[in-house]
Scaffold this active site. Structure first.
Site, PDB file in Angstrom:
ATOM      1  N   ASN A 131     -47.491 -59.193  22.362  1.00 26.09           N
ATOM      2  CA  ASN A 131     -48.584 -60.143  22.187  1.00 26.09           C
ATOM      3  C   ASN A 131     -48.582 -60.535  20.720  1.00 26.09           C
ATOM      4  O   ASN A 131     -49.047 -59.782  19.873  1.00 26.09           O
ATOM      5  CB  ASN A 131     -49.912 -59.475  22.579  1.00 26.09           C
ATOM      6  CG  ASN A 131     -51.118 -60.339  22.244  1.00 26.09           C
ATOM      7  OD1 ASN A 131     -50.975 -61.508  21.926  1.00 26.09           O
ATOM      8  ND2 ASN A 131     -52.304 -59.742  22.327  1.00 26.09           N
TER       9      ASN A 131
ATOM     10  N   LYS B 223     -50.202 -62.781  19.234  1.00 24.71           N
ATOM     11  CA  LYS B 223     -51.485 -63.277  18.719  1.00 24.71           C
ATOM     12  C   LYS B 223     -51.246 -64.572  17.920  1.00 24.71           C
ATOM     13  O   LYS B 223     -50.315 -65.307  18.232  1.00 24.71           O
ATOM     14  CB  LYS B 223     -52.204 -62.190  17.911  1.00 24.71           C
ATOM     15  CG  LYS B 223     -52.289 -60.887  18.723  1.00 24.71           C
ATOM     16  CD  LYS B 223     -53.247 -59.883  18.194  1.00 24.71           C
ATOM     17  CE  LYS B 223     -53.219 -58.653  19.099  1.00 24.71           C
ATOM     18  NZ  LYS B 223     -54.215 -57.668  18.754  1.00 24.71           N
TER      19      LYS B 223
ATOM     20  N   HIS C  24     -58.202 -60.758  27.146  1.00 19.32           N
ATOM     21  CA  HIS C  24     -57.955 -59.899  25.987  1.00 19.32           C
ATOM     22  C   HIS C  24     -59.285 -59.656  25.265  1.00 19.32           C
ATOM     23  O   HIS C  24     -60.130 -60.549  25.192  1.00 19.32           O
ATOM     24  CB  HIS C  24     -56.950 -60.559  25.045  1.00 19.32           C
ATOM     25  CG  HIS C  24     -56.484 -59.638  23.977  1.00 19.32           C
ATOM     26  ND1 HIS C  24     -57.239 -59.378  22.852  1.00 19.32           N
ATOM     27  CD2 HIS C  24     -55.380 -58.860  23.878  1.00 19.32           C
ATOM     28  CE1 HIS C  24     -56.602 -58.502  22.101  1.00 19.32           C
ATOM     29  NE2 HIS C  24     -55.467 -58.174  22.694  1.00 19.32           N
TER      30      HIS C  24
ATOM     31  N   GLU D 113     -60.063 -59.635  22.265  1.00 18.22           N
ATOM     32  CA  GLU D 113     -60.370 -60.593  21.190  1.00 18.22           C
ATOM     33  C   GLU D 113     -60.971 -61.871  21.781  1.00 18.22           C
ATOM     34  O   GLU D 113     -61.848 -62.493  21.187  1.00 18.22           O
ATOM     35  CB  GLU D 113     -59.110 -60.879  20.357  1.00 18.22           C
ATOM     36  CG  GLU D 113     -58.794 -59.701  19.440  1.00 18.22           C
ATOM     37  CD  GLU D 113     -57.328 -59.488  19.119  1.00 18.22           C
ATOM     38  OE1 GLU D 113     -56.512 -60.415  19.312  1.00 18.22           O
ATOM     39  OE2 GLU D 113     -56.985 -58.370  18.672  1.00 18.22           O
TER      40      GLU D 113
ATOM     41  N   GLU E  42     -56.685 -51.596  27.434  1.00 23.78           N
ATOM     42  CA  GLU E  42     -56.647 -51.677  25.978  1.00 23.78           C
ATOM     43  C   GLU E  42     -58.002 -51.257  25.414  1.00 23.78           C
ATOM     44  O   GLU E  42     -58.926 -52.078  25.329  1.00 23.78           O
ATOM     45  CB  GLU E  42     -56.353 -53.115  25.535  1.00 23.78           C
ATOM     46  CG  GLU E  42     -54.997 -53.619  25.985  1.00 23.78           C
ATOM     47  CD  GLU E  42     -54.457 -54.680  25.026  1.00 23.78           C
ATOM     48  OE1 GLU E  42     -53.308 -54.512  24.589  1.00 23.78           O
ATOM     49  OE2 GLU E  42     -55.174 -55.634  24.701  1.00 23.78           O
TER      50      GLU E  42
ATOM     51  N   GLY F  47     -55.189 -52.808  16.937  1.00 26.30           N
ATOM     52  CA  GLY F  47     -54.987 -53.232  15.556  1.00 26.30           C
ATOM     53  C   GLY F  47     -55.572 -52.280  14.526  1.00 26.30           C
ATOM     54  O   GLY F  47     -55.661 -52.610  13.349  1.00 26.30           O
TER      55      GLY F  47
ATOM     56  N   SER G 127     -52.348 -50.202  19.318  1.00 29.13           N
ATOM     57  CA  SER G 127     -51.589 -49.482  18.291  1.00 29.13           C
ATOM     58  C   SER G 127     -50.395 -48.696  18.846  1.00 29.13           C
ATOM     59  O   SER G 127     -50.120 -47.581  18.399  1.00 29.13           O
ATOM     60  CB  SER G 127     -52.516 -48.571  17.490  1.00 29.13           C
ATOM     61  OG  SER G 127     -53.520 -49.332  16.833  1.00 29.13           O
TER      62      SER G 127
END
Ligand code: PGA
Length: 253
Positions: free
Chosen positions: A9, A11, A95, A97, A167, A173, A212
């Protein structure tokens, strides 16, 4: 037997030039022995060039989101049929985010998932709890609701054409990875939840771990019985790291 799947991914990262180089490095570094599948979910504007570069290769092309309607007055959105036309096989939906920064609700994620299924693009449905929710013992409630919202709309049979990614938001991150036991516990919960609805779908659906994942922790995670690969953010921007993670999936099976 579920074939491991590793998806990068990217991003909001990449230029025409470095995307081309990264994909070239991945193509030359990946064997094609069929023991695991590899995909990359990249920014929309990089998709047309990547589609040419990845045509007839072992790397599946994907997007990081997909429109929640067929077509029409939805400024800024890209539909599933457009992605299909440009050779996408995968699309991340839900996701964290998107959920947190752009306020995508469970209902909106369900609509995106259903568009993806309708157009033959495999959705990668992301689910996961925040640290606060984990501390409040709400992990299973949150993940269960995120899953139900989608299955209530598209049905559990849609899971034959989909992928789930667990996730934990607190691991994305941050450099903090869920322990293999923490991850396995939630993966098993998800698979059991699906099994209550459809045993075969539960056996078959791949559940990726994301948050991560790095070359040094990937093998341990992928060795767990209900972890079928990974959704890789930061480490997918480095060809060497991403290839090492792909290699770990191979070794783990
Ligand atoms: P990370 O991101 O690997 O950088 O934690 C994972 C993701 O957001 O999919």
């Amino acid at each position: 037997m579920r074939r491991p799947l590793i998806v990068g991914n990217w991003k909001m990262n990449g230029t025409c030039e470095n995307a081309k180089q990264l994909l070239a490095d991945l193509l030359s570094g990946l064997g094609n022995d069929g023991t695991r599948e590899v995909g990359v979910c990249i920014p929309y504007v990089l998709i047309p060039a990547a589609a040419e570069q990845l045509a007839d290769t072992a790397i599946a092309l994907g997007a990081q989101n997909v429109g929640d309607h067929e077509a029409g007055a939805f400024t800024g959105e890209v539909s599933a049929s457009m992605l299909k036309e440009f050779g996408c096989r995968l699309a991340i939906v839900g996701h964290s985010e998107r959920r947190a920064l752009y306020h995508e609700s469970n209902e909106m994620v369900a609509a995106r998932y259903s568009q993806s299924i309708a157009h033959g693009i495999q959705p990668i449905l992301c689910v996961g709890e925040t640290l606060e929710q984990r501390d409040d013992d709400k992990t299973f409630d949150v993940v269960g609701e995120q899953l139900s919202a989608v299955l209530n709309t598209s049905g559990e049979e849609s899971l034959f054409s989909a992928v789930i990614a667990y996730e934990p938001v607190w691991a994305i991150g941050t450099g903090v990875t869920a322990s293999v036991d923490q991850a396995q516990e939630v993966h098993a919960f998800i698979r059991n939840r699906v099994a209550e609805l459809d045993k075969e779908a539960a056996e078959q659906v791949r559940i990726l771990y994301g948050g991560s994942v790095k070359p040094d922790n990937a093998a341990g995670l992928f060795a767990m019985p209900d972890i079928d690969g990974g959704l890789i953010g930061g480490a997918s921007l480095d060809a060497g790291a991403f290839l090492a993670i792909c290699g770990a999936a191979q070794a783990g099976e």
